[in-house]
Enzyme design. Structure first.
Site, PDB file in Angstrom:
ATOM      1  N   SER A  40      18.115  17.757  71.421  1.00  0.00           N
ATOM      2  CA  SER A  40      18.145  19.157  70.975  1.00  0.00           C
ATOM      3  C   SER A  40      19.356  19.924  71.481  1.00  0.00           C
ATOM      4  O   SER A  40      19.624  21.030  71.005  1.00  0.00           O
ATOM      5  CB  SER A  40      16.878  19.865  71.426  1.00  0.00           C
ATOM      6  OG  SER A  40      15.775  19.230  70.841  1.00  0.00           O
ATOM      7  N   CYS A  42      13.250  24.672  67.345  1.00  0.00           N
ATOM      8  CA  CYS A  42      12.450  24.205  66.210  1.00  0.00           C
ATOM      9  C   CYS A  42      13.162  23.069  65.472  1.00  0.00           C
ATOM     10  O   CYS A  42      14.294  23.219  65.008  1.00  0.00           O
ATOM     11  CB  CYS A  42      12.205  25.364  65.237  1.00  0.00           C
ATOM     12  SG  CYS A  42      11.393  24.820  63.728  1.00  0.00           S
ATOM     13  N   HIS A  49       6.110  26.241  63.869  1.00  0.00           N
ATOM     14  CA  HIS A  49       6.602  27.510  64.388  1.00  0.00           C
ATOM     15  C   HIS A  49       6.393  28.663  63.423  1.00  0.00           C
ATOM     16  O   HIS A  49       6.684  29.801  63.726  1.00  0.00           O
ATOM     17  CB  HIS A  49       8.100  27.408  64.705  1.00  0.00           C
ATOM     18  CG  HIS A  49       8.397  26.577  65.885  1.00  0.00           C
ATOM     19  ND1 HIS A  49       8.651  25.213  65.808  1.00  0.00           N
ATOM     20  CD2 HIS A  49       8.466  26.883  67.203  1.00  0.00           C
ATOM     21  CE1 HIS A  49       8.887  24.730  66.994  1.00  0.00           C
ATOM     22  NE2 HIS A  49       8.777  25.720  67.878  1.00  0.00           N
TER      23      HIS A  49
END
Lengths: 364, 615
Positions: free
Chosen positions: B325, B383, B370
């Site tokens: 991420s 996300c 989300h």
């Protein structure tokens, strides 16, 4: 000149020769001190041998020629026996079997022969008419060939040739006919190629190296190259005593023994060398004079031969060091470090002194 | 009878006298010839032989230059040269090596390592090179050997300067080490300048700065004897010492980073975004470079090279990990740059994403989803669905082109050798290396930093620095200054650095950086615990990268603690501080560390805290 009144003469000593020999020996010790990296103990050891040799010389000088004549065949026989013994039970040093270990002393029988061979040939010719007949020459040659052959077998070609030369000098001085000499010379030249095949590899190598030392500068050529550098760099005046870089820094091999002349050349230069040669020349000429003045065939021939042999040693050693002759372990007489040859050499001078000083006044 | 003899005797002495004259002439000729030869040698060729005699005794010997020292930015000596008494052997002169070893062993003692190393060195040494058999001789050993010196031709006690790294393993992954020159290196080295040098930089800065560190060889003219022993120095041209290096590393920050990482395999890199100066670089585990300086024993080397933890491997520069991420802020910038997204565009996250017409569900880390997510929230809450869709909209080639600007997928050009280039995939790359076409699904997982994409911790730190500077990029550097000890002149390497720019609107950079700030300081940030109590503003991004293998379903069904250590995710964290006018950018990778925020994050925070307080 009344020699009989000379105190030295009565003591059977030749004063001029003794002085010259002492000078040479002293000079030798001086060079040896430099060549041995200033090891005084080496010099002392050599001085002791010189003392021993001089004592032996003076002792031999006392023995009348008649007695020495009687000894000659016995000495020669003993020498031959020992040479044979070397073959069977010799002690090997430096790749050649030259030494005989008599428990208390290690001994090179070939040294005896340096004196015994000329004495034997002279003994043989003593009562023969002059010039010697062909038959007598042949007998003499056999007397030379047997020990020379045995020594060459050890193998010690250098000594063999020098011993043969000392015997030949007797024949020559006894009046060997020129035509025989020339014939012998031609014969030797004819046989020379055969001799090449009889030589051991290391001997051939030495001869080849002589012609082209630079071919193997760190191997076979090393001795000759370094020696020539030492001699040449000495120049006219030399680098000075103890200042020869070739010898002091260890580049010169065998510098206390066979190559001590190179040390001399490096440190004393050309002028020094001339002086040394002059000194040797004086010794040789004095000995030849003494031989000429000696009485009796045996005395004359022995003395004359030994003087010429002495010259031969000097010449061969100097020729070797300057790269003119192959490296054949021949020491520089009276100067090289080493006992046996020094003592033999001095005993030889004792013989010459004996020949010169034991004279009966002849009638008529 | 008597008459006959008398007559013969007279004739005989006449013949004898004649023969003597012949002999004297003969000798005169020979002596004359000899004198002529001597005159030729000693007078005519005197100069030639004088030269050769001089060549014999005078040798020109090279003197090795002292190697340049290496200091840290704060002036701590990291690599020095210390004098060591060693026993050295010239094998060509020493005779039988095995006998020699036995003899030396019985005199001063040799251990197995020393014998092994010596034998190895003898095999690959240069001709007539001196090989040390024992280092660091004690006074007692020197004395015992000296007494017995005569028994050991070609062996002697020597003093030489030996490279020493006082901090051992702490700096090994950047300094590297020096080792003996091997045959291959010898061929490419400058023969003259290296004629006296025995060691050369093998890895790290020692290798990349070899030309500066080495210096210029000196010479001395010496008189030697036939054994080659030096008797006196005739002339001397001193060597020029190598240049000293001043690293950009801050030793306190470095040890803090090492301490924070602890005994977890991983890497920490800290860079000053303004100058490119590398402030800290740690890779764990490490090894002691001093083992290598004089040849490492085979046993010890095997231990190092076969350890599953791979201590010889510099994770910071060579370790290649999927960025996970941590790639998201960079992708967000790409989306903004290509006008695919703006700050307000919303993506709906139901917890998964499927390609149009596809059935495979690409899942978000948050199973429940989300809901509606804008760009800022996509970073703050990380996300995945937002980035699946963004990646899909961008396409792999635009991703590749934009991310390249941050230094992903290529060598950074840092002054350290051995850098790995990572992998930034593209259609072209796949066609070339895999010989198959690109699948749209592969674009999606690239969007969350998985799949083919690989980065090194160093690249991550450098890319973070670039991002923090609104796209202004400086090639990172480990050496800040060189100084010539002979003249005292120093050279500044940092100011000459090439600079690049990643394109982007200012408000876009602001948006992304603000989002990263909220990752650690916002209410909903994935690493909000990390920001607690910070006396300065900083920005960060967590990352977790899958090691391999475990299917999503499998992972879901396993309790976290049941996952075997070597299959646990790598934990990543990138950060910089302060948010305005940043002075430090950090990347932390902890192998199998699990969650980026919980394991890697605190390491970064410690560095930032220290640096912000002390800079």
């Amino acid at each position: 000149m009344d020699r009989s009144k000379n105190i030295f003469f009565k003591l059977h000593i030749d004063f001029p020769l003794l002085i010259a020999l002492l000078l040479l020996c002293g000079l030798g010790l001086l060079v040896l001190y430099s060549a041995s990296d200033q090891h005084i103990d080496v010099v002392i050891r050599q001085a002791t041998r010189i003392g021993l040799g001089l004592t032996g010389m003076l002792f031999i000088a006392q023995i009348p020629m008649r007695t020495l004549l009687w000894w000659a065949p016995w000495l020669f026989g003993l020498g031959l026996l020992m040479l044979v013994a070397v073959i069977f039970m010799g002690y090997t040093g430096k790749g050649a079997q030259r030494w005989l270990d008599l428990k208390f002393i290690k001994f090179q029988p070939s040294e005896i022969m340096k004196i015994a061979v000329p004495m034997m040939v002279a003994w043989h010719l003593n009562d023969k008419p002059t010039p010697p007949s062909f038959r007598n020459v042949m007998v003499g040659l056999i007397m030379i060939a047997i020990p020379a052959g045995l020594i060459a077998e050890q193998p010690d070609l250098g000594t063999a040739i020098l011993i043969a030369a000392s015997g030949f000098y007797v024949l020559f001085l006894s009046g060997l006919r020129w035509r025989l000499i020339i014939a012998a010379g031609l014969a030797v030249m004819a046989v020379a190629p055969l001799l090449w095949y009889a030589m051991k590899d290391y001997q051939k190598q030495r001869v080849l190296t002589l012609f082209d030392p630079e071919k193997d500068p760190l191997g076979a050529g090393y001795h000759i190259i370094q020696s020539k550098i030492a001699v040449g760099s000495g120049g006219l005046f030399g680098k000075g005593w103890l200042n020869g870089t070739q010898s002091q820094l260890g580049f010169l091999p065998e510098r206390t023994t066979d190559f001590i002349f190179a040390v001399f050349c490096e440190e004393f230069g050309f002028l020094g060398v001339l002086a040394l040669i002059a000194l040797y020349t004086f010794v040789i000429l004095r000995c030849l004079y003494m031989a000429k003045e000696s009485q009796g065939t045996f005395a004359r021939l022995v003395a004359g031969s030994l003087a010429l042999t002495f010259f031969t040693y000097v010449f061969v050693n100097m020729g070797m060091v300057t790269g003119q002759l192959p490296v054949v372990g021949v020491p520089l007489p009276l100067i090289s470090y080493g006992g046996t040859s020094l003592v033999t050499m001095l005993l030889g001078f004792g013989l010459i002194m004996s020949a010169f000083t034991h004279r009966q006044l002849m009638s008529g | 009878m008597s008459r006959l003899i008398l007559k013969n005797l007279r004739r005989e002495s006449q013949i004898f006298a004649h023969r003597l004259i012949v002999a004297v002439i003969f000798m005169a000729v020979l002596f004359g010839f000899l004198a002529y030869r001597l005159a030729d040698l000693q007078i005519a060729q005197h100069e030639h032989f004088t030269t050769r005699s001089k060549e014999n005794r005078v040798k020109v010997l090279p003197i090795p230059p002292p190697r340049g020292l290496i200091f840290s930015r704060d002036g701590v000596l990291l690599a020095e040269n210390i004098p060591v008494f060693s026993l050295e052997v010239v094998p060509e002169q020493a005779g039988n090596i095995d006998e020699l070893i036995v003899k030396i062993d019985s005199l001063i003692g040799l251990d197995n390592d020393e014998i092994q190393r010596f034998k190895k060195e003898v095999k690959r040494k240069r001709k007539f090179e001196k090989i040390p058999i024992k280092f660091k001789l004690s006074e007692d050993q020197i004395a015992r050997f000296s007494v017995n010196q005569y028994r050991f031709p070609g062996v002697e006690v020597a003093t030489r300067l030996v490279r020493h790294y006082p901090y051992g393993k702490d700096f090994v992954h950047m300094l590297g080490y020096v080792g003996r020159i091997n045959e291959k290196e010898e061929k490419r080295l400058d023969k003259a300048n290296y004629s006296a040098t025995t060691h050369i930089g093998k890895t790290g800065i020692e290798k990349s700065y070899e030309p500066q560190l080495h210096g210029q060889v000196g010479y001395q003219q010496v008189e030697i004897n036939a054994q080659g022993r030096i008797l006196q120095v005739l002339k001397r041209e001193p060597p020029l010492p190598g240049h000293d290096l001043y690293l950009t590393i801050d030793t306190k920050l470095q040890s803090l980073a090492a301490e924070a990482l602890g005994e977890r395999n991983g890497a920490v890199v800290a860079i000053d975004p303004n100058t490119g100066a590398v402030l800290a670089m740690v890779s764990y585990p490490a090894y002691d470079p001093n083992w290598f300086v004089n040849g490492i024993s085979a046993d010890r080397y095997q231990l190092l090279s076969q350890s599953p933890d791979r201590p010889l491997f510099n994770r910071a520069l060579q370790g290649q990990y999927p960025p996970g991420s941590t790639i998201k802020p960079f992708l967000a910038m790409a989306g903004l740059f290509f006008d695919i997204r703006d700050a307000h565009d919303q993506t709906f996250c139901p917890g998964w994403f499927s390609l149009p017409g596809g059935t495979h569900r690409y899942r978000c880390w948050k199973k429940a989803g989300h809901g509606g997510v804008d760009l800022k929230r996509s970073i703050v809450e990380s996300c995945d669905v937002y980035y699946y869709e963004l990646a899909n909209d961008l396409g792999i080639d635009r991703i590749h082109d934009y991310l390249k600007g941050f230094g992903f997928g290529k060598i950074s050009g840092v002054d350290l050798s051995g850098e790995a280039q990572g992998l930034l995939p593209s259609r072209q790359w796949k066609l070339k290396t895999r010989e198959t076409s690109w699948y749209p699904g592969e674009t999606l997982i690239t969007g969350i930093g998985q799949g083919y994409m690989l980065t090194t911790p160093f690249q991550l730190a450098s890319a973070t620095a670039t991002l923090s500077m609104y796209g202004k990029r400086v090639v990172p550097r480990l050496v800040g200054q060189t100084e010539d000890p002979a003249t005292g002149k120093s050279g500044d390497l940092l100011s000459e650095l090439p600079k690049e720019v990643v394109k982007g609107e200012e408000e876009d950079w602001q948006l992304v950086i603000q989002a990263m700030r909220d990752v650690v300081l916002g209410q909903r940030g994935t690493a909000r615990k990390l920001g607690a109590g910070a006396f300065y503003e900083f920005a960060g991004k967590t990352g977790t990268s899958q090691v391999f293998g475990l299917k999503q379903a499998e992972e879901d069904n396993m309790a976290k603690e049941d996952i075997p250590e070597h299959l646990k995710d790598h934990a990543l964290f990138i950060a910089f501080a302060p948010v305005k006018n940043p002075v430090i950018a950090v990347a932390v990778v902890i192998e199998h560390g699990g969650s980026g925020g919980r394991t890697a994050g605190p390491v970064a925070r410690k560095l930032l805290d220290y640096y912000m307080k002390n800079q």
